[in-house]
Design a protein around this motif. Structure first.
Motif, PDB file in Angstrom:
ATOM      1  N   SER A   1     -27.200  45.364  82.195  1.00 31.29           N
ATOM      2  CA  SER A   1     -27.156  44.090  82.924  1.00 31.29           C
ATOM      3  C   SER A   1     -26.709  44.453  84.336  1.00 31.29           C
ATOM      4  O   SER A   1     -26.481  45.622  84.632  1.00 31.29           O
ATOM      5  CB  SER A   1     -26.192  43.106  82.259  1.00 31.29           C
TER       6      SER A   1
ATOM      7  N   ASP B   1     -23.049  47.878  83.893  1.00 30.25           N
ATOM      8  CA  ASP B   1     -24.158  48.687  83.433  1.00 30.25           C
ATOM      9  C   ASP B   1     -23.553  49.975  82.886  1.00 30.25           C
ATOM     10  O   ASP B   1     -22.992  50.757  83.651  1.00 30.25           O
ATOM     11  CB  ASP B   1     -25.114  48.980  84.597  1.00 30.25           C
TER      12      ASP B   1
ATOM     13  N   SER C   1     -28.472  40.402  81.256  1.00 29.89           N
ATOM     14  CA  SER C   1     -29.933  40.360  81.141  1.00 29.89           C
ATOM     15  C   SER C   1     -30.296  39.518  79.914  1.00 29.89           C
ATOM     16  O   SER C   1     -29.515  39.394  78.968  1.00 29.89           O
ATOM     17  CB  SER C   1     -30.507  41.774  81.015  1.00 29.89           C
TER      18      SER C   1
ATOM     19  N   ARG D   1     -32.475  40.185  77.678  1.00 31.33           N
ATOM     20  CA  ARG D   1     -32.569  41.070  76.512  1.00 31.33           C
ATOM     21  C   ARG D   1     -31.186  41.365  75.932  1.00 31.33           C
ATOM     22  O   ARG D   1     -31.002  41.387  74.712  1.00 31.33           O
ATOM     23  CB  ARG D   1     -33.258  42.371  76.912  1.00 31.33           C
TER      24      ARG D   1
ATOM     25  N   TYR E   1     -24.733  36.344  83.816  1.00 28.55           N
ATOM     26  CA  TYR E   1     -25.136  37.490  84.618  1.00 28.55           C
ATOM     27  C   TYR E   1     -25.637  38.646  83.754  1.00 28.55           C
ATOM     28  O   TYR E   1     -25.907  39.727  84.235  1.00 28.55           O
ATOM     29  CB  TYR E   1     -23.992  37.942  85.524  1.00 28.55           C
TER      30      TYR E   1
END
Length: 196
Positions: A90, A67, A16, A18, A14
């Motif tokens: 994320s 986040d 990102s 990056r 879950y």
């Protein structure tokens, strides 16, 4: 250079892309115990830290749940004078829960009870919004929130998620008159006015 990475609700899937790549390629990676334990099978180079260690970290990657810019640690780090070069987000635990519960969150009010009180301000938010997403803490857990609203005679439907995307995940829906049996501090609560 310090990069702060939100790792999502728990499991790396879950995160990102990056965020994942940055962690994989970093030589210095730091995380608090819970985040480290959740990710250490996949990222074996994570160093466990405590809050008191934060001021000593001036370079590398700092992993935080969810986040870090959403009721997260970015503001705290800045207040403490810790220079951040980049924040990589994320998804949040609440985004994960909303998707699992198949509830639209376009018009939902988000609120964190981390270090706050269940008070008239919170009551007003619940009364004035048909959907409220609440991040819990150890004192303001799902059971305590429901008890507080019941005492104020505010009847709502609850969707509670705890240990989201992790081992022991629980997602349960409670009608207005149901007793909530979850007291976990790592929970997210969706409070829904059923008349919508």
């Amino acid at each position: 250079m310090l990069i702060v990475i939100g790792v999502g609700p728990g499991k790396s899937e879950y995160m990102s892309v990056r965020a994942y790549r940055t962690i994989k390629n970093a030589s210095k990676v730091y995380a608090f115990k819970r985040v480290k334990e959740e990710l250490e099978d996949e990222f074996t180079h994570i160093n466990e830290i405590s809050v008191k260690d934060l001021k000593d970290i001036t370079e590398g990657v700092l992993l935080l749940s969810g986040d870090p810019s959403f009721f997260g640690a970015v503001d705290y780090l800045k207040r403490e004078g810790i220079a951040i070069d980049e924040v990589i987000p994320s998804i949040t635990a609440f985004q994960y829960l909303m998707s699992k519960a198949q509830v639209n969150w376009n018009e939902a009010k988000t609120y964190s009870l981390h270090g706050r009180e269940l008070d008239d301000g919170f009551k007003t938010i619940v009364m004035n919004n048909d959907k409220v997403i609440v991040l819990c803490d150890k004192d303001n857990n799902p059971k305590a929130i429901k008890k507080y609203l019941d005492e104020k005679n505010i009847k709502r439907k609850f969707i509670v998620g705890t240990n989201l995307s992790q081992n022991g995940e629980i997602i349960k829906t409670y009608d207005a008159d149901d007793e909530i049996d979850i007291e976990n501090s790592l929970s997210v609560v969706i409070i829904i006015n059923e008349v919508v």
